[in-house]
Write a protein that holds these residues in place. Structure first.
Motif, short mmCIF file in Angstrom:
data_model
loop_
_atom_site.label_atom_id
_atom_site.label_comp_id
_atom_site.label_asym_id
_atom_site.label_seq_id
_atom_site.Cartn_x
_atom_site.Cartn_y
_atom_site.Cartn_z
N TYR A 78 -15.16 13.49 -45.20
CA TYR A 78 -13.90 13.54 -45.94
C TYR A 78 -12.74 13.02 -45.08
CZ TYR A 78 -9.98 15.71 -48.49
OH TYR A 78 -8.81 15.95 -49.16
N GLU A 79 -12.68 13.48 -43.83
CA GLU A 79 -11.59 13.09 -42.94
C GLU A 79 -11.70 11.62 -42.55
OE1 GLU A 79 -9.20 15.06 -42.59
OE2 GLU A 79 -10.06 17.03 -43.03
N TYR A 100 -15.75 25.65 -43.76
CA TYR A 100 -16.05 25.52 -42.32
C TYR A 100 -14.92 26.22 -41.57
CZ TYR A 100 -17.48 23.44 -37.88
OH TYR A 100 -17.91 23.24 -36.59
N ASN A 153 -21.82 21.57 -43.44
CA ASN A 153 -20.42 21.76 -43.82
C ASN A 153 -19.51 20.91 -42.94
OD1 ASN A 153 -22.02 24.26 -44.44
ND2 ASN A 153 -20.16 24.82 -45.51
N PHE A 154 -19.81 20.91 -41.66
CA PHE A 154 -19.00 20.11 -40.73
C PHE A 154 -19.13 18.62 -41.05
CE2 PHE A 154 -18.54 17.70 -36.74
CZ PHE A 154 -17.23 18.04 -36.43
N LEU A 200 -7.30 19.23 -37.44
CA LEU A 200 -7.76 19.14 -38.83
C LEU A 200 -7.02 20.17 -39.66
CD1 LEU A 200 -11.64 18.78 -38.40
CD2 LEU A 200 -9.93 16.97 -38.63
N LYS A 248 -11.61 24.04 -47.63
CA LYS A 248 -12.20 23.26 -48.71
C LYS A 248 -13.70 23.07 -48.51
CE LYS A 248 -11.73 18.60 -50.78
NZ LYS A 248 -11.17 18.88 -52.12
N PHE A 249 -14.12 22.94 -47.25
CA PHE A 249 -15.54 22.70 -46.95
C PHE A 249 -16.22 23.93 -46.34
CE2 PHE A 249 -13.69 18.49 -47.31
CZ PHE A 249 -14.64 17.85 -48.10
N ASP A 301 -8.26 21.86 -45.28
CA ASP A 301 -9.50 21.07 -45.33
C ASP A 301 -10.68 21.89 -44.83
OD1 ASP A 301 -7.87 19.08 -46.23
OD2 ASP A 301 -8.07 17.79 -44.47
N LEU A 302 -10.46 22.66 -43.79
CA LEU A 302 -11.53 23.54 -43.31
C LEU A 302 -11.96 24.50 -44.42
CD1 LEU A 302 -10.53 22.41 -40.51
CD2 LEU A 302 -11.01 24.69 -39.57
N GLU A 333 -19.82 17.21 -43.91
CA GLU A 333 -19.09 16.91 -45.15
C GLU A 333 -17.58 16.87 -44.89
OE1 GLU A 333 -20.29 19.77 -48.04
OE2 GLU A 333 -22.39 19.09 -48.07
N LEU A 334 -17.11 17.79 -44.06
CA LEU A 334 -15.70 17.81 -43.67
C LEU A 334 -15.34 16.51 -42.95
CD1 LEU A 334 -12.93 19.16 -43.02
CD2 LEU A 334 -14.06 20.24 -41.05
#
Length: 281
Positions: free
Chosen positions: A205-206, A185, A198-199, A175, A182-183, A179-180, A201-202
């Protein structure tokens, strides 16, 4: 000693094997050969008992033997058979060399800063396989190459999401770091397998990003190319089912074993064959 192409493909229990089974014999044999090459190349890098130097050396020799196979002089029968397959189906050589470069990336890094970095990796290890396969399947429109590229990225992103837990155990995080961040995490949270909002939401997104590439591939493929590409469409449905299962498990890939069962794969493959080989012809 390298096993036969069919044995390698069957042993892998891959989605590819089930999709290939309904191809005509000549194309099925060619696909098994191409897949076996990809599998053997990947296994060089995934060999946990070998040192980094040994892996580099094996990959270097594999590339040299692959080049020798163009004239049928490799010490590996699999590569000589691949050379014949490449010639018979007029498969461009660049995807094979790009695949090897993708495997080298796995030896060089275990983190990706941006999605641009990751997308190059996805192209090299997955889209290249699609570019090889479409020459065997056959197609009429040049846009099918873009279909293969986008589908390969979708497949690899799905693999990455499914295998987050396994890759973390191996010290890898595919990942993108951006991106980590951004969220909110952290890498530490991922390595400790922290499952929180948080995970989730990440992961949402992915997952949407992977779905974007599935959708993009669907928009590109032409109607009159669908019958010859039924095996690719079967693989697409199997990977899409995997993505759906990740979502259904609320993205908890740390505790849930996400997989598509044998009978699901077989049913999807037969369904794709029936639809595209019978209905569209």
């Amino acid at each position: 000693m390298i096993n036969t192409a069919k044995q390698i493909a069957k042993k892998s229990n891959s989605s590819f094997y089930y999709a290939f089974k309904l191809l005509p014999p000549e194309k099925r044999d060619a696909m098994n050969t191409v897949y076996a090459f990809c599998r053997e190349t990947d296994d060089i890098v995934d060999n946990v008992s070998a040192s980094l130097d040994v892996k580099y050396e094996k990959l270097r020799k594999w590339r040299i033997e692959f080049e020798k196979a163009f004239s049928g002089h490799s010490e590996y029968s699999l590569l000589n058979k691949l050379g014949t397959t490449i010639s018979k189906f007029n498969i461009p050589l660049d995807p094979f060399f790009e695949l090897i470069r993708g495997m080298e990336m796995d030896l060089q890094k275990n983190r990706y800063l941006t999605f641009d970095d990751l997308s190059l990796y996805c192209y090299r290890v997955a889209s290249t396989v699609g570019l090889m396969c479409i020459e065997i399947f056959g197609y009429k429109h040049k846009s099918t190459k873009e279909y293969a590229i986008n589908l390969g990225i979708a497949f690899q992103l799905t693999n990455i999401l499914r295998d987050i837990n396994k890759d973390a155990n191996d010290g890898r995080i595919y990942l993108p770091q951006e991106d980590l961040a951004k969220f909110d995490y952290s890498e530490k949270a991922l390595m400790e397998k922290t499952y929180n909002s948080n995970f989730k939401e990440l992961m949402e997104y992915e997952t949407k990003r992977a779905q974007f590439y599935f959708d993009k591939a669907n928009q590109i493929i032409q109607l009159d190319d669908k019958p010859s590409l039924f095996a690719a469409r079967a693989m697409q449905r199997i990977y899409a089912r995997t993505l759906d299962k990740i979502v259904a498990e609320d993205y908890n890939v740390f505790e849930k074993n996400i997989s598509v069962l044998f009978f699901e794969k077989l049913g999807i493959s037969i369904g794709a064959w029936a639809k595209y080989s019978l209905v569209y012809t």
